[in-house]
Design a protein around this motif. Sequence first.
Motif: not given
Length: 658
Positions: A22-29, A31-32, A188-192, A620-625
């Motif tokens: 989940x953390x990796x998913x947050x970090x990779x997104x 800028x999404x 992800x669909x709900x975000x879209x 997403x906060x990179x510091x928090x993640x």
Amino acid sequence: MSSNLYSIGLSGLQSSNARINTTGQNTSNVDTEGYSRQRTDTTSSPVGGVVLRDTSRLVDNFVSSQVRSDTSTFSYYDTYHSMISTSDSLLAEDSISLNTYINNSFDALQTVNNDPTSSSLRQLAHSSLSNLVQQYHTLSGVVSDQEGLVDAQLASSLGDLNTITTKISNLNEQILRQEGLSISPANELRDQQELLAKDLSKYLDIKAQFNDNGLMTIQLANGQPLVMDQFPTELKVSPNPLHPKKIDLVVSFGDYEVGLKTQGLGGSVGGLIDYRSEFSVYADRTLGQHAIALADAMNTQNKKGLDADGQFGKDLFSLGDINVYSTADNLNKAKEISVRVSAGQSAKITKDTYELNRTDDNLFSIKKINAEGKSTDKAITFDPSLLQKDNNGYFKIDELGLDIRLDGIDKIDKDDVFQFTPTEGAAAKLGLVSKNGEAIALSAPIGVSTGSDNLSDARVSLTSVTNTDPETSAFSSDGSLYPSAPHKIYFTSPSSYVVQNSSGVELAKVENVIEFSNLLEKAGLSNEAGFDVSVSSMPKRGDEFSVGTDNIGQSDNFNGLALADLQNQSLIDGKATLVKSFSGFISYVGSKTAEIEGHADSSEIVMNESIARRDRLSAVSLDEEAVNLLKYQQSYSASAQVVTAARTTFETLLGIMR
């Protein structure tokens, strides 16, 4: 015990692994756009260890709703401001200011009054009037060009809007299918879908809700549905036969359509429609009212004088036809109705729309409706059969300043509705019908003379010319005075006089006169004569003063001065001069632009604050993640050590058993 320890460690590994994912998913997104931070929740197991629950999005539906609302408000004012600021900069430009052309035209009339016999000065005045007409066309073109831009932007916006609603509907179908096959939510669909709803709020003020299946439904602020589960609707422009320039919207459900109230739509679509209905219509009608007042006043005054050829003046300007509209099934009947502004009555013409309908077998009524669709005055009721018609079949509605002709009166049924707006498009239809400056009627149609044998120093002067119509005045069609008209004023004493016709027959007698202006009015003859005269001081017994068409000088500018003085008359709605009225219009445009600009600036601040509030929760906060990743890595390692310890313990127990 080791078996229990093993399961505890294994559940810890699974929990830590899920959270690392989940953390990796947050970090990779990070800028999404539209991505909402996710969190995997767990709970302790009653038999030991940890149980994974689900991975949810960190969102607050209230905050998301506020973002959409604030986005819609900003988009509304930003769109409205972009349109009206363009109009403001164009209309207020000095080089195209109508007041400049008005002043130039009346200055030219003042100049030609200095020498009415000069053909060159007359032509200069005619050219100035021609330039003035062209300027009305230019300003009307500015308004109509902006209307065309609104129509183009609206068509594009509705296309984008309908695409978004279709995508939201399709995502509902995907979400229902994905979540039906898995216990995990389709984050992800709900975000879209949330992002699409936010994009949709740029066009309209919407309310996003979720039904029992968790599927998004979209409604307008007034409750009109746009997306119902998996069934989108389509928003379209619908023609309005009663108001061809009005923008009407309908919501199409496929098999049927429902009309949509255009008030309070919000978003860029609402901004475009409100600009068109509030400002554009107002601007067009204001310019139209201005053009009607100018043309009517100049035409009316020009007919009271003589042109360069010694003929009664004719119309200098022309006004276009007033369009009459009705419902689709009554369009042929509308062609049987003609409307025009009554000569000399333009001050009664307002910017309202006029609604005509038949109330019973004999009676018709007309009421005025403002831009908001509300009646402004009590309806005028009349019986056409009781009104006198002119040679062209028109009868006059004095209260409204309109002439109406009903050619197919028998075809008009009770409760049929017809509408017309005299000022609509009038500026674009204004024309100059006089061919040259010779048509400008500068001279009075009548002259006055003081008797050569008079004993006093009193001198007679022409005071006014109010009517030259051969049917209702003392002037015949060839320009001469009727023999029965006033021709002479004879003072029987310093305070009494008689008015005589051409044969010396007494028409009226006036006594006890102490003031010597408007002598025909005092005798009760000014209305039927169509003119009046005054003397400069107290006459003596035996003094006589004559009026006639033989006493007109070639350099007479009596009517020319009256034409030039129209610049100072309250022609617009009977309250404002031409220059003052246009200045007031420009002032209105400026203040309206400033008002909308202020709303746009403040709404942008509010919108940005709402977005920041949403980001504090969902972004997403990179510091928090980074902190979470370190924590879950350590948890994973610790859980692995638990599994190792459990295995070692188990192997030790097996060794003992051997």
